[in-house]
Motif scaffolding. Structure first.
Motif, mmCIF file in Angstrom:
data_model
loop_
_atom_site.group_PDB
_atom_site.id
_atom_site.type_symbol
_atom_site.label_atom_id
_atom_site.label_comp_id
_atom_site.label_asym_id
_atom_site.label_seq_id
_atom_site.Cartn_x
_atom_site.Cartn_y
_atom_site.Cartn_z
ATOM 1 N N ILE A 93 0.740 -1.074 -0.079
ATOM 2 C CA ILE A 93 -0.080 0.062 0.171
ATOM 3 C C ILE A 93 0.929 1.063 -0.091
ATOM 4 N N GLY A 94 0.260 2.148 -0.458
ATOM 5 C CA GLY A 94 1.153 3.551 -0.378
ATOM 6 C C GLY A 94 0.356 4.616 0.166
ATOM 7 N N PRO A 114 -3.039 8.939 7.537
ATOM 8 C CA PRO A 114 -3.426 8.136 8.453
ATOM 9 C C PRO A 114 -4.950 7.198 7.971
ATOM 10 N N ALA A 115 -5.754 7.859 7.556
ATOM 11 C CA ALA A 115 -6.864 7.266 7.133
ATOM 12 C C ALA A 115 -6.962 6.148 5.858
ATOM 13 N N HIS A 116 -5.967 6.312 5.240
ATOM 14 C CA HIS A 116 -5.354 5.203 4.343
ATOM 15 C C HIS A 116 -4.802 4.056 5.002
ATOM 16 N N VAL A 117 -4.002 4.301 6.085
ATOM 17 C CA VAL A 117 -3.552 2.978 6.713
ATOM 18 C C VAL A 117 -4.848 2.456 7.581
ATOM 19 N N ASP A 118 -5.758 3.270 7.951
ATOM 20 C CA ASP A 118 -6.838 2.341 8.634
ATOM 21 C C ASP A 118 -7.654 1.894 7.607
ATOM 22 N N GLY A 119 -7.927 2.359 6.498
ATOM 23 C CA GLY A 119 -8.610 1.533 5.446
ATOM 24 C C GLY A 119 -7.910 0.348 5.087
ATOM 25 N N ALA A 120 -6.606 0.423 4.790
ATOM 26 C CA ALA A 120 -5.918 -1.006 4.603
ATOM 27 C C ALA A 120 -6.120 -1.934 5.814
ATOM 28 N N MET A 121 -5.894 -1.516 7.135
ATOM 29 C CA MET A 121 -6.128 -2.268 8.275
ATOM 30 C C MET A 121 -7.438 -3.018 8.139
#
Length: 82
Positions: free
Chosen positions: A36-37, A41-48
């Motif tokens: 993921i790139g 922080p919301a992008h990390v949350d979505g990936a999690m």
């Protein structure tokens, strides 16, 4: 049309399209890692969330209908563009 249907599918599931895409990739037995790139922080949350909440069998079936695998739906990427 395919992308609009995908976005409706994601909205109906209450999930972000990027999250659904990541969850779909994680469901593939041939995939050993997902990169993921994230920019936020919301992008990390979505990936999690994609990792913690896998797609159901019914959701995976619907995605297979929206985006048939190459070979069953025609040559890609043209198979998915309507």
């Amino acid at each position: 049309d395919s992308i609009a249907r995908y976005e409706r599918f994601c909205a109906d599931a209450g999930r972000d399209p990027a999250e659904v895409g990541t969850a779909w990739v994680l469901s593939r037995p041939q995939v050993c890692a997902v990169l993921i790139g994230p920019r936020t922080p919301a992008h990390v949350d979505g990936a999690m969330r994609a990792l913690r909440q896998p797609l159901s069998a019914a959701e995976l079936d619907e995605l297979e209908k929206l985006f048939p695998p190459v070979g069953r739906g025609g040559a890609g990427p043209e198979a998915w563009i309507t």
